[in-house]
Design a protein around this motif. Structure first.
Motif, short mmCIF file in Angstrom:
data_model
loop_
_atom_site.label_atom_id
_atom_site.label_comp_id
_atom_site.label_asym_id
_atom_site.label_seq_id
_atom_site.Cartn_x
_atom_site.Cartn_y
_atom_site.Cartn_z
N GLY A 76 -9.02 11.86 1.39
CA GLY A 76 -9.39 10.46 1.20
C GLY A 76 -8.30 9.52 1.71
N ASP A 77 -7.18 10.09 2.15
CA ASP A 77 -6.12 9.27 2.75
C ASP A 77 -6.29 9.26 4.26
OD1 ASP A 77 -4.62 8.63 0.37
OD2 ASP A 77 -4.04 10.76 0.30
N LEU A 78 -5.96 8.13 4.86
CA LEU A 78 -6.04 8.02 6.31
C LEU A 78 -4.64 8.09 6.89
CD1 LEU A 78 -8.63 5.11 6.50
CD2 LEU A 78 -9.06 7.55 6.83
N LEU A 125 14.32 10.83 0.34
CA LEU A 125 13.41 11.78 0.97
C LEU A 125 12.01 11.50 0.43
CD1 LEU A 125 13.94 15.60 1.36
CD2 LEU A 125 11.86 14.70 0.34
N GLU A 126 11.12 11.02 1.29
CA GLU A 126 9.76 10.72 0.84
C GLU A 126 8.85 11.90 1.08
OE1 GLU A 126 7.89 7.15 2.32
OE2 GLU A 126 6.22 7.38 0.91
N ARG A 127 8.03 12.17 0.07
CA ARG A 127 7.07 13.28 0.19
C ARG A 127 5.69 12.78 -0.23
NH1 ARG A 127 4.46 13.05 -4.20
NH2 ARG A 127 5.51 13.32 -6.16
N TYR A 128 4.68 13.60 0.03
CA TYR A 128 3.29 13.19 -0.19
C TYR A 128 2.54 14.28 -0.95
CZ TYR A 128 -1.63 12.82 1.56
OH TYR A 128 -3.00 12.77 1.70
N GLY A 129 1.79 13.87 -1.96
CA GLY A 129 1.03 14.86 -2.71
C GLY A 129 -0.19 14.24 -3.35
N MET A 130 -0.85 15.06 -4.13
CA MET A 130 -2.09 14.63 -4.76
C MET A 130 -2.39 15.61 -5.90
SD MET A 130 -5.54 14.10 -2.58
CE MET A 130 -6.96 13.41 -3.38
N THR A 131 -3.02 15.14 -6.94
CA THR A 131 -3.31 16.03 -8.07
C THR A 131 -4.04 17.29 -7.59
OG1 THR A 131 -3.46 14.12 -9.51
CG2 THR A 131 -4.46 16.15 -10.31
N GLU A 132 -5.03 17.11 -6.73
CA GLU A 132 -5.86 18.25 -6.30
C GLU A 132 -5.12 19.24 -5.39
OE1 GLU A 132 -6.79 15.10 -6.37
OE2 GLU A 132 -8.96 14.84 -6.60
N ASN A 161 -9.25 5.95 2.54
CA ASN A 161 -10.69 5.91 2.76
C ASN A 161 -11.40 5.91 1.41
OD1 ASN A 161 -12.81 5.87 4.55
ND2 ASN A 161 -13.08 8.08 4.54
N LYS A 162 -10.64 5.70 0.34
CA LYS A 162 -11.19 5.71 -1.01
C LYS A 162 -10.78 4.40 -1.68
CE LYS A 162 -7.21 8.70 -2.07
NZ LYS A 162 -6.74 10.02 -2.43
N ASP A 163 -11.62 3.93 -2.57
CA ASP A 163 -11.33 2.67 -3.24
C ASP A 163 -10.42 2.97 -4.42
OD1 ASP A 163 -11.30 0.02 -3.77
OD2 ASP A 163 -13.31 -0.06 -4.65
N TYR A 171 0.75 4.99 -10.77
CA TYR A 171 -0.48 5.34 -11.50
C TYR A 171 -1.69 5.01 -10.63
CZ TYR A 171 1.82 5.85 -16.06
OH TYR A 171 2.60 6.26 -17.11
N ASN A 172 -2.64 5.93 -10.61
CA ASN A 172 -3.87 5.65 -9.88
C ASN A 172 -4.83 4.86 -10.76
OD1 ASN A 172 -2.80 7.14 -7.92
ND2 ASN A 172 -4.48 8.60 -7.74
N ILE A 173 -5.41 3.85 -10.17
CA ILE A 173 -6.36 3.01 -10.90
C ILE A 173 -7.60 2.89 -10.03
CG2 ILE A 173 -6.76 0.70 -11.82
CD1 ILE A 173 -3.66 0.53 -12.20
N GLY A 212 7.87 9.68 -4.24
CA GLY A 212 6.49 10.07 -3.93
C GLY A 212 5.52 9.42 -4.89
N SER A 213 4.25 9.75 -4.73
CA SER A 213 3.10 9.27 -5.53
C SER A 213 2.55 7.94 -5.04
CB SER A 213 3.41 9.13 -7.03
OG SER A 213 3.98 10.30 -7.54
N ALA A 214 3.31 7.22 -4.25
CA ALA A 214 2.87 5.92 -3.72
C ALA A 214 3.75 5.63 -2.50
CB ALA A 214 3.06 4.84 -4.78
N PRO A 215 3.29 4.72 -1.63
CA PRO A 215 4.10 4.46 -0.43
C PRO A 215 5.43 3.80 -0.74
CG PRO A 215 2.01 3.20 -0.40
CD PRO A 215 2.03 3.96 -1.67
N LEU A 216 6.48 4.33 -0.13
CA LEU A 216 7.82 3.73 -0.26
C LEU A 216 7.98 2.77 0.92
CD1 LEU A 216 10.66 4.06 -1.78
CD2 LEU A 216 11.28 5.47 0.18
P1 AMP Z 1 -3.18 11.29 -7.60
O1 AMP Z 1 -4.66 11.37 -7.45
O2 AMP Z 1 -2.73 10.53 -8.80
O3 AMP Z 1 -2.61 12.62 -7.53
O4 AMP Z 1 -2.66 10.44 -6.38
C1 AMP Z 1 -2.69 10.96 -5.09
C2 AMP Z 1 -2.63 9.87 -4.09
O5 AMP Z 1 -1.37 9.21 -4.14
C3 AMP Z 1 -2.73 10.38 -2.67
O6 AMP Z 1 -4.06 10.66 -2.29
C4 AMP Z 1 -2.12 9.23 -1.90
O7 AMP Z 1 -3.08 8.20 -1.70
C5 AMP Z 1 -1.06 8.73 -2.85
N1 AMP Z 1 0.29 9.17 -2.47
C6 AMP Z 1 1.02 10.20 -2.93
N2 AMP Z 1 2.23 10.26 -2.31
C7 AMP Z 1 2.26 9.23 -1.43
C8 AMP Z 1 3.22 8.74 -0.50
N3 AMP Z 1 4.42 9.28 -0.36
N4 AMP Z 1 2.87 7.68 0.25
C9 AMP Z 1 1.67 7.09 0.14
N5 AMP Z 1 0.73 7.48 -0.75
C10 AMP Z 1 1.02 8.54 -1.52
#
Ligand code: AMP
Ligand code: MLC
Length: 505
Positions: free
Chosen positions: A380-382, A296-303, A397-399, A406-408, A275-279
């Protein structure tokens, strides 16, 4: 007293079972954790920490770091972890903004940040050093029992900064229940039990390593092999003693290059999470071919903590992030009109549930802008949801650039470059990178007659921005492509320079 999150995290604690095994083979049992965190919580209180105070920490990964996080919960403090790669300039902003009571650092950092702490009125304390003045030193003299601060579901447990697309970082306020509800959902979804042994090789200052990994282990009463950094050799040799690995895609890309990763070595593992980025689908396929395991891919965000996950049993579909977690609602809406889009159509991924944060620290207007009236948070994700219910992320949808997990935020780097003599303007973009997923490149327009070069640009921003944010390529062009509204067309730049990092591989 009742302490919502700490009670939830330690409900399964079995005193004599191992919680953490460190790299040197040391074992911290659950009973040791309770004792160490009690002593630390007593020390925090003696240093003036009261419930609701922020405690900031910029410390290397260690068992003490986990103890510090848990001690903060027990004392009712709001834990604020900071990336160890941040420069003093970056740290200064967070400390100013959060106004912590205490700022805890590694001894080597104390001189660098003394002025920052003093300016914000925070006491600066080393986590652990030879003399008795460090937090761990003070804790050794404290009682091994502690009466936990009373904390309810909505009280804040942590403040995690996420950089803003407009430049200023925002502190995401996470409550006790945001974290405990998400840990419970993940334990259930991923079938964690007391018998699990997690390979923990992620940093401890982000949601992934701190909450997903640590809180899930605790909630299940499981144990972890705590590794100070990602080291493929160490991970490969840990497989026979472990059951689960959690990583960002770069972990899997790199592990696939390791000869020790195969069916035999991973035989005892029951779960690989990414997770944290596209696999990339090709990484998923290569891993399955090599080891027989479907990541197993999962999706999340700090918020929002974790939002969706591929199923534990059932098809783990490459290129998707699976289904919303129990208790979490996900919908796809038109970014402008907020109306739900038809199935299979692309729109903004929006989330509602007990996992969603309480807002940005001291930024009520920014908070309000990110929520719909009915309480859904705009990620902000599409993405899309297919007829089988699998969520797929198709863009942002976010730059934002995600490099090695790591988010940059391009804006932050562009602001630094644009301040330089000899620069008219710049556009910072993420380009496909074979190891990190995306790599950072800067496209720069020089002032007429100026001769500034890439080395000069990088040299100047080095002291201001963490190393992982530095562009690894700087290219110069005469002007940035713009649309009729005057907006820089980064997609054109991304297309034009798409092979910049791939050519190096
Ligand atoms: P952060 O703000 O550091 O928590 O990063 C969250 C962002 O990471 C999300 O809004 C997504 O854009 C991205 N992200 C997290 N998991 C995935 C995933 N499995 N695939 C693609 N993007 C992801
Ligand atoms: C390190 N470097 C990076 C980098 N990590 N550059 C770009 N992006 C990164 N992610 C640079 C360093 O500055 C250094 O540069 C060089 O690479 C080697 O440094 P290192 O420390 O030896 O790197 P390494 O140990 O190889 O680290 C790579 C990594 C690490 C992928 C293992 O970045 C990592 O652990 N990433 C995980 C991040 C994470 O936990 N994200 C979760 C966010 S929470 P030089 O030039 O000086 O040599 C979230 C929500 C969710 O997103 O859903 O989970």
């Amino acid at each position: 007293m009742a302490n919502h999150l700490f009670d939830a995290l330690t409900g399964q604690a079995h005193a004599s079972r191992p919680f953490i095994e460190t790299e040197d083979g040391g074992i911290i049992r659950y009973e040791d954790m309770l004792e160490r965190t009690a002593r630390l919580a007593n020390a925090l209180v003696r240093l003036g920490v009261t419930p609701g105070d922020r405690v900031a920490a910029q410390v290397e990964k260690s068992a003490d770091t986990i103890m510090l996080y848990l001690a903060c919960l027990r004392a009712g403090a709001v834990y604020l972890p900071l990336n160890t790669a941040y420069t003093a300039a970056e740290v200064g902003y967070f400390i100013d903004d959060a106004e912590p009571r205490l700022f805890i650092v590694d001894p080597v950092r104390t001189d660098r940040v003394a002025g920052i702490a003093a300016k914000a009125g925070a006491a600066l304390v080393a986590l652990n050093d030879e003399d008795g003045g460090s937090l761990v030193g003070l804790a050794a003299k404290e009682s091994a029992s502690f009466n936990n601060a009373e904390r309810g579901a909505d009280d804040l447990a942590a403040l995690l900064y996420t950089s803003g697309t407009t430049g200023r970082s925002k502190g995401a306020m996470l409550s006790h229940d945001n974290l405990s509800s998400n840990a419970r959902a993940l334990v259930e979804a991923w079938r964690f039990s007391r018998d699990d042994v997690l390979i923990h090789a992620l940093p401890l200052f982000h949601t992934h390593g701190l909450f997903v990994a640590t809180n899930v282990v605790l909630t299940a009463g499981a144990s972890m092999l705590l590794q100070s950094r990602f080291d493929p050799d160490r991970i490969a040799s840990s497989f026979p003693r472990a059951t689960v690995l959690m990583g960002v895609p770069t972990f899997y890309v790199r592990l696939l290059q390791h000869p020790g990763v195969n069916r035999e070595s991973t035989q005892g593992m029951r779960l690989f999470v990414s997770g944290s980025a596209p696999l990339l689908s090709q990484t998923h396929e290569a891993w399955r071919e090599r080891t027989g395991h479907a990541i197993l891919e999962r999706y999340g965000m700090t918020e929002t903590n974790m939002i969706a996950s591929n199923p534990y049993s059932g098809e783990r579909r490459p290129g998707t992030v699976g289904f919303p977690l129990p208790g979490v609602e996900v919908r796809i809406a038109d970014p402008d009109s907020a109306r739900p889009v038809d199935q299979d159509q692309i729109g903004m991924i929006e989330v509602r549930g007990p996992n969603v944060f309480k807002g940005y620290w001291r930024m009520p207007e920014k908070t309000a802008k990110e929520f719909r009236e009915d309480g859904f948070f705009m990620t902000g994700d599409l993405g899309t949801i297919d007829p089988d219910g699998y969520v797929q992320i198709v863009g942002r949808n976010k730059d934002l650039i995600i490099s090695g997990g790591y988010n940059i935020y391009p804006k932050e780097i562009e602001q630094e470059i644009d301040r330089l003599e000899g620069v008219t303007e710049s556009a910072v973009i993420g380009l496909p990178h074979p190891d990190m997923g995306e790599g950072v490149a800067a496209v720069v327009v020089r002032r007429p007659g100026a001769s500034i070069d890439g080395a000069a640009i990088l040299g100047t921003i080095a002291s201001r921005l963490a190393r992982f944010k530095h562009p690894r390529h700087v290219v110069f062009i005469d002007e940035l492509p713009r649309n009729t509204m005057g907006k820089v067309q980064k997609n054109m730049l991304r297309e034009r320079y798409a092979r910049l990092f791939l050519q190096e591989a």
